[in-house]
Scaffold this motif. Sequence first.
Motif, short mmCIF file in Angstrom:
data_model
loop_
_atom_site.label_atom_id
_atom_site.label_comp_id
_atom_site.label_asym_id
_atom_site.label_seq_id
_atom_site.Cartn_x
_atom_site.Cartn_y
_atom_site.Cartn_z
N TYR A 1 0.85 -1.19 0.00
CA TYR A 1 0.00 0.00 0.00
C TYR A 1 0.88 1.24 0.00
CZ TYR A 1 0.97 -0.17 5.07
OH TYR A 1 1.58 -0.22 6.29
N GLN A 2 0.31 2.35 -0.45
CA GLN A 2 1.06 3.60 -0.51
C GLN A 2 0.10 4.79 -0.43
OE1 GLN A 2 4.78 4.94 -3.03
NE2 GLN A 2 3.00 4.92 -4.39
N ASN A 3 0.52 5.83 0.28
CA ASN A 3 -0.23 7.07 0.31
C ASN A 3 0.00 7.80 -1.00
OD1 ASN A 3 -0.97 9.87 0.75
ND2 ASN A 3 -1.01 9.43 2.95
N GLU A 4 -1.06 7.96 -1.77
CA GLU A 4 -0.96 8.57 -3.09
C GLU A 4 -1.14 10.09 -3.05
OE1 GLU A 4 -0.20 6.98 -5.90
OE2 GLU A 4 -0.05 5.03 -4.92
N SER A 5 -1.65 10.61 -1.93
CA SER A 5 -1.89 12.05 -1.84
C SER A 5 -0.61 12.82 -1.54
CB SER A 5 -2.91 12.34 -0.74
OG SER A 5 -4.16 11.76 -1.04
N TYR A 6 0.28 12.21 -0.77
CA TYR A 6 1.52 12.86 -0.37
C TYR A 6 2.68 11.95 -0.76
CZ TYR A 6 -1.76 15.52 2.48
OH TYR A 6 -2.82 16.28 2.90
N LYS A 7 3.11 12.07 -1.99
CA LYS A 7 4.19 11.19 -2.45
C LYS A 7 4.98 11.87 -3.57
CE LYS A 7 2.28 8.72 -6.40
NZ LYS A 7 2.15 7.40 -7.05
N PHE A 8 6.21 11.36 -3.76
CA PHE A 8 7.01 11.70 -4.92
C PHE A 8 6.72 10.67 -6.01
CE2 PHE A 8 9.55 13.33 -1.35
CZ PHE A 8 9.77 14.64 -1.77
N ARG B 1 6.14 7.68 13.09
CA ARG B 1 5.88 7.89 11.66
C ARG B 1 4.49 7.37 11.35
NH1 ARG B 1 7.87 5.87 5.96
NH2 ARG B 1 7.84 7.87 4.88
N ASN B 2 3.51 8.09 11.84
CA ASN B 2 2.11 7.69 11.69
C ASN B 2 1.63 7.85 10.25
OD1 ASN B 2 0.84 6.69 14.04
ND2 ASN B 2 0.86 8.70 14.98
N PRO B 3 0.64 7.05 9.85
CA PRO B 3 -0.01 7.27 8.55
C PRO B 3 -0.66 8.65 8.52
CG PRO B 3 -0.65 5.14 9.48
CD PRO B 3 0.07 5.89 10.55
N ARG B 4 -0.63 9.26 7.36
CA ARG B 4 -1.30 10.55 7.16
C ARG B 4 -2.63 10.31 6.47
NH1 ARG B 4 2.86 14.77 4.50
NH2 ARG B 4 1.16 16.18 5.08
N THR B 5 -3.54 11.26 6.65
CA THR B 5 -4.79 11.17 5.90
C THR B 5 -4.50 11.36 4.42
OG1 THR B 5 -5.18 13.54 6.21
CG2 THR B 5 -6.19 12.04 7.81
N GLY B 6 -5.40 10.90 3.59
CA GLY B 6 -5.21 11.01 2.15
C GLY B 6 -5.72 9.78 1.45
N SER B 7 -5.41 9.66 0.18
CA SER B 7 -5.81 8.50 -0.62
C SER B 7 -4.69 7.47 -0.62
CB SER B 7 -6.12 8.92 -2.06
OG SER B 7 -7.23 9.78 -2.10
N TYR B 8 -5.05 6.23 -0.32
CA TYR B 8 -4.10 5.14 -0.32
C TYR B 8 -4.43 4.17 -1.44
CZ TYR B 8 -2.17 6.46 4.22
OH TYR B 8 -1.55 7.12 5.24
N SER B 9 -3.42 3.61 -2.06
CA SER B 9 -3.62 2.58 -3.08
C SER B 9 -3.15 1.25 -2.54
CB SER B 9 -2.83 2.93 -4.35
OG SER B 9 -1.43 2.93 -4.08
N PHE B 10 -3.66 0.17 -3.12
CA PHE B 10 -3.23 -1.18 -2.80
C PHE B 10 -2.74 -1.86 -4.09
CE2 PHE B 10 -4.42 -2.16 1.56
CZ PHE B 10 -5.24 -1.08 1.88
N LEU B 11 -1.65 -2.57 -3.99
CA LEU B 11 -1.07 -3.26 -5.13
C LEU B 11 -0.89 -4.74 -4.76
CD1 LEU B 11 0.39 -3.29 -7.93
CD2 LEU B 11 2.49 -2.77 -6.68
N LEU B 12 -1.55 -5.61 -5.48
CA LEU B 12 -1.42 -7.05 -5.27
C LEU B 12 -0.41 -7.61 -6.27
CD1 LEU B 12 -2.33 -9.89 -4.21
CD2 LEU B 12 -4.10 -9.81 -5.99
#
Length: 286
Positions: free
Chosen positions: A90-97, A229-240
Motif C-alpha cells: 500500500y502507498q499514500n498517493e496524496s503525499y508522495k514523490f 511515523r504515523n499514517p497521514r490522511t489522504g488517498s491510499y492505493s493497494f497493489l497485489l
Amino acid sequence: MRSIATLLWVVSLACSCVNRENYQVKEFRPFNGFTLSGDTLRLGMDLSDAVLYGITIPSEDDIEGGYFRFSFDVRNRTGSERYFYYKVFYQNESYKFPEFIIHGDSMTYNSLSSHNFYGSWENCSEGFHKTPLIKNRSGYREVRDSIRIVGNPRSEKKYYGADPERLLSPSYNIDATIRRIKQSKEWMAQIREKAEKNGISSEKQIYLDAIWVIREDMKKGDFNNRWKRNPRTGSYSFLLVVTTEEALAGIPEYIKDISLQDSASGGFLNPYYYFLHPEGATDKER
C-alpha cells in the motif's frame, strides 16, 4: 477520537512476474466486509491510542479485528498442481514523490520516492505469502488474507525506542525524575554549575535536566514506536503482486522485505517502481 476521512482505493488489480500463460489472477477484493463507493472506501482515523501506539487503519471501530480482509482469485494453468506466492503493498498517493522520472521514451527510478509512505505486512520479514495448493486447470481458487496500514511500515530502526508502557509507569514521569536528580550529590553539583552558567535557578535547571533524561530514555529500546511515523490522511492505493516459486527467487530481498535497503544504491527502493516498471514486471494488469 476520530479524524477526517481517509480514502483507500485499488490502483492495480494484479502485477504478475511471469508469463500469464502459467496462471491467471482476477477479482482483487481488498475491502471485504466494507460498503464501497465504486472502488473507493472512505474511513475515519481512530486516534484513541495514537500517542502511544500509533494510528492503524482500519481500527476495530471500523471492522471487527481491525484488519482489511482481502481476497483474490487465481487459476493454475501449468501442467501440475502447485503453490503461488503473493504480497500486497500500500502507498499514500496524496503525499508522495512520483516513482518514475521520464527521460524521453525511457523511465528511471526517482530515489525521492523512497521517502513515500508505503508498506506491506506489519512484520516485514514475512515476505510473500503462499497460496493453498492449487490443482492444474481446475478453475479459479479464492485466496483470503488480511492486512492493515500502520505507522513506521518499513520498521526503520531510527523510529525504535522505549516501550510506551514505560510512559504510563508512576516511576517514569517528571516528578520521579526530579527526585532522582536531587538524591544524587554529583548530579546536583553539576546542576548548580549549569544553572549559574545559564543564568537560571537551580530548580529550573533540575526541571530541564529531567526533561532531557526522559527524552533520552525514550530513545533507548527495541520497541517499534510506530507513532513516530504515523499514517497521514489522504488517498491510499493497494497493489497485489502474484508470482510463482521460480519467479519469486529472482525478486530482490529488499523488495520481499521492505525494511532492507538495496546494497548497490545504499537506500530503499520503492516496490511500486519495481513491480510497475517493465524491468520489474514483465506482465501487469491495471
